[in-house]
Scaffold this motif. Structure first.
Motif, PDB file in Angstrom:
ATOM      1  N   VAL A  70       0.842  -1.200   0.000  1.00 40.75           N
ATOM      2  CA  VAL A  70       0.000   0.000   0.000  1.00 40.75           C
ATOM      3  C   VAL A  70       0.876   1.248   0.000  1.00 40.75           C
ATOM      4  N   LEU A  71       1.913   1.254   0.820  1.00 41.40           N
ATOM      5  CA  LEU A  71       2.830   2.397   0.850  1.00 41.40           C
ATOM      6  C   LEU A  71       3.511   2.593  -0.507  1.00 41.40           C
ATOM      7  N   GLU A  72       4.018   1.503  -1.089  1.00 43.79           N
ATOM      8  CA  GLU A  72       4.685   1.595  -2.386  1.00 43.79           C
ATOM      9  C   GLU A  72       3.738   2.104  -3.469  1.00 43.79           C
ATOM     10  N   ALA A  73       2.514   1.585  -3.484  1.00 44.14           N
ATOM     11  CA  ALA A  73       1.537   1.997  -4.501  1.00 44.14           C
ATOM     12  C   ALA A  73       1.210   3.477  -4.371  1.00 44.14           C
ATOM     13  N   ASP A  74       1.041   3.955  -3.140  1.00 49.52           N
ATOM     14  CA  ASP A  74       0.738   5.366  -2.942  1.00 49.52           C
ATOM     15  C   ASP A  74       1.905   6.238  -3.390  1.00 49.52           C
ATOM     16  N   LEU A  75       3.116   5.844  -3.045  1.00 46.29           N
ATOM     17  CA  LEU A  75       4.285   6.628  -3.449  1.00 46.29           C
ATOM     18  C   LEU A  75       4.475   6.608  -4.966  1.00 46.29           C
ATOM     19  N   GLN A  76       4.202   5.506  -5.600  1.00 49.84           N
ATOM     20  CA  GLN A  76       4.313   5.444  -7.057  1.00 49.84           C
ATOM     21  C   GLN A  76       3.300   6.376  -7.717  1.00 49.84           C
ATOM     22  N   ARG A  77       2.092   6.398  -7.181  1.00 51.24           N
ATOM     23  CA  ARG A  77       1.049   7.273  -7.735  1.00 51.24           C
ATOM     24  C   ARG A  77       1.389   8.741  -7.542  1.00 51.24           C
ATOM     25  N   SER A  78       1.869   9.091  -6.358  1.00 53.94           N
ATOM     26  CA  SER A  78       2.053  10.496  -6.033  1.00 53.94           C
ATOM     27  C   SER A  78       3.419  11.059  -6.423  1.00 53.94           C
ATOM     28  N   ARG A  79       4.443  10.218  -6.500  1.00 54.30           N
ATOM     29  CA  ARG A  79       5.782  10.744  -6.777  1.00 54.30           C
ATOM     30  C   ARG A  79       6.498  10.038  -7.907  1.00 54.30           C
TER      31      ARG A  79
END
Length: 83
Positions: A70-79
């Motif tokens: 979940v953390l990786e997916a959010d960071l990929q989407r946002s940054r």
């Protein structure tokens, strides 16, 4: 896709011509090979932890891996983070 009870059954199946098999039913799988060098310790409300565990169980993965995904997916989407 047939279910196999033994490795021998699975191996025999893989020896056959699989060109007629419909691969649309399969989902991509990510393998984790990066060394885990850092740790994260956090306190969560019990209800949130229960929800995380339930979601991870539904996906058939350990809850810590689910949190990391979940953390990786959010960071990929946002940054646009690269793995």
């Amino acid at each position: 896709m047939p279910e196999f009870k033994t490795d021998a059954e699975a191996e025999a199946f893989l020896e056959k011509d699989l060109s007629g098999l419909d691969f649309k039913q399969f989902k991509p799988m990510r393998f984790e090979v990066a060394k885990k060098e850092a740790a994260l310790n956090m306190r969560l409300p019990a209800a949130l932890m229960d929800a995380v565990r339930a979601k991870a169980k539904a996906q058939g993965i350990p809850y810590a891996r689910y949190v990391r995904m979940v953390l990786e997916a959010d960071l990929q989407r946002s940054r646009g983070m690269k793995r």
